[in-house]
Design an enzyme around this catalytic site. Structure first.
Site, PDB file in Angstrom:
ATOM      1  N   THR A 250       0.813  -1.210   0.000  1.00 54.31           N
ATOM      2  CA  THR A 250       0.000   0.000   0.000  1.00 54.31           C
ATOM      3  C   THR A 250       0.844   1.256   0.000  1.00 54.31           C
ATOM      4  O   THR A 250       0.940   1.946   0.983  1.00 54.31           O
ATOM      5  CB  THR A 250      -0.924  -0.007   1.206  1.00 54.31           C
ATOM      6  OG1 THR A 250      -1.418  -1.317   1.330  1.00 54.31           O
ATOM      7  CG2 THR A 250      -2.093   0.917   1.016  1.00 54.31           C
TER       8      THR A 250
ATOM      9  N   ASN B 180      -6.796  14.424   6.245  1.00 57.43           N
ATOM     10  CA  ASN B 180      -7.720  13.735   5.328  1.00 57.43           C
ATOM     11  C   ASN B 180      -9.065  14.440   5.203  1.00 57.43           C
ATOM     12  O   ASN B 180      -9.826  14.150   4.273  1.00 57.43           O
ATOM     13  CB  ASN B 180      -7.895  12.286   5.763  1.00 57.43           C
ATOM     14  CG  ASN B 180      -6.683  11.454   5.403  1.00 57.43           C
ATOM     15  OD1 ASN B 180      -6.480  11.103   4.252  1.00 57.43           O
ATOM     16  ND2 ASN B 180      -5.836  11.191   6.391  1.00 57.43           N
TER      17      ASN B 180
END
Length: 409
Positions: A192, A404
């Protein structure tokens, strides 16, 4: 095996040059490097592993097609736009390969593209048409070339990630170098983030792929920041063979030594990624020993570093070992927790917090000092076998939500 750290990142092995430039992929970043180019002097054995997310970036589809023969000579990477879910994504990735091929005078099918950034945004070729020739002209076979490329692939990373080590194979000195990016969307299911490895060791394409796929499960798949598996996860390695060692074509002692070297550099890079997790103030490494089998050891260590409750406790410097035991307890598998013992450790010291799945007396003040350090080690002894494994993660902070919450804006 003995390793010696080397300067130069991906340019440390013989036969590699790299560059990073600004080409304007991100409209709101007028100066940041956003395009990286890595070039080998010779056609290399090459291998890759990619995301298992059903939604995958267009470059991954192109990489898989271009690697069917096991060879490559260049890698082109952009940051700022993931080239995922764009209607023209594959065509654009192929066009980038054509631009690289023309700029470097190599076959476009020997070029491997990669992207990172926002998912689902429109993408045009214009920045690449400017940036690829500029990067080709700037290629440098030195530490600066590697650093510029490592900087160009960063998104929310707070610092560049590059590393290189030297080791012996068949009486020859070989080198492996790496750059990587990734601070968020990290919940490995191979793998990832983006990582690019170069080596001058001579390894056949088949054995290079086997080595890479042997190393990944115990390293990159043991790393987590936030349990989100990205759409663009990519790890590519190119081997020039210019070190002059006898080519590795079978699983022998040289192959084992090469796998060990890859493992060493991968473990270093995993710690770099996890320690730079979005908003993170701590690197958390969990080391499990005396597990009944390797699968359990890996699963337990991963559960501990993935526990949001424990990650939050580390941020608060709270030695809440019950959250560790809880994470071990919900790990899938048939194993006993009766003999589980836990220690919390850092350069400030070590505290023994859990014995045989129960409280072990310790000083909260001493524990707070241990947890005040950036690098935290959680040692879990399961007391039921001989298997061991590691996993890497980070704490969960307020800043993770802030980063985020406005990632696109």
């Amino acid at each position: 095996m003995q390793y010696k750290e080397a300067e130069g990142g991906i340019c440390a092995p013989k036969g590699f040059a790299a560059a990073g430039v600004h080409c304007g992929i991100r409209a709101n970043h007028s100066e940041k490097y956003d395009l990286a180019l890595i070039k080998a002097d010779v056609r290399c054995a090459a291998a890759g592993v990619y995301t298992t997310n059903k939604v995958c970036g267009a470059p991954i589809k192109v990489d898989r097609a271009h690697l069917t023969d096991g060879y490559a000579q260049a890698i082109v990477v952009n940051s700022g736009n993931a080239n995922t879910c764009a209607a023209n994504g594959v065509a654009l990735a192929e066009e980038c390969c054509e631009l690289v091929g023309k700029a470097l005078n190599i076959n476009a099918k020997d070029v491997l593209p990669s992207s990172t950034g926002v998912i689902g945004q429109p993408m045009v070729i214009d920045p690449f048409a400017r940036g690829i020739p500029a990067a080709a002209a700037k290629l440098a076979a030195d530490a600066q070339g590697s650093t510029d490329a490592a900087t160009a692939i960063m998104t929310t990373d707070t610092h560049k990630k590059e590393y290189a080590i030297r080791f012996e194979l068949g009486g020859k000195t070989c080198t492996v170098g790496a750059i990587g990016k990734g601070s968020g969307m990290i919940a490995p299911n191979m793998a990832t983030m983006l990582a690019f490895y170069t080596t001058d060791a001579a390894v056949s394409p088949a054995l290079l792929e086997k080595a890479l796929k042997t190393v990944v499960p115990g390293t990159y798949n043991q790393m987590s920041v936030d349990l989100d598996t990205s759409t663009n996860d990519t790890l590519i390695i190119m081997a020039s063979g210019l070190a002059g060692n006898p080519e590795i074509t079978e699983e022998n002692a040289d192959y084992d030594a090469f796998v060990a070297a890859l493992t060493a550099i991968a473990e270093h890079m995993c710690a770099e990624h996890a320690g730079d997790g979005e908003g993170a103030t701590h690197l958390i490494t969990c080391e499990v020993t005396h597990a009944p089998d390797l699968k359990t050891a890996r699963a337990v260590s991963r559960s501990v570093v993935c526990s949001n409750l424990f990650k939050a406790a580390v941020f608060g410097r709270d030695a809440n070992w019950g959250r560790i035991l809880c994470a071990i307890g919900y790990t899938p598998g048939d194993f006993s927790i009766d003999k589980v013992c836990v220690w919390l450790s850092s350069k400030a010291g070590e505290v023994y917090v859990c014995e045989n799945a129960a409280y072990h007396p310790y000083s909260e003040d001493e524990a707070a000092k241990v947890l005040a350090e950036h690098d935290i080690l959680v040692k879990v002894d399961m007391g039921t076998g001989d298997a061991s494994a590691k996993a890497w993660g980070c704490d969960l902070t307020y800043d993770y939500v802030k980063i985020n919450g406005d990632y696109r804006t």
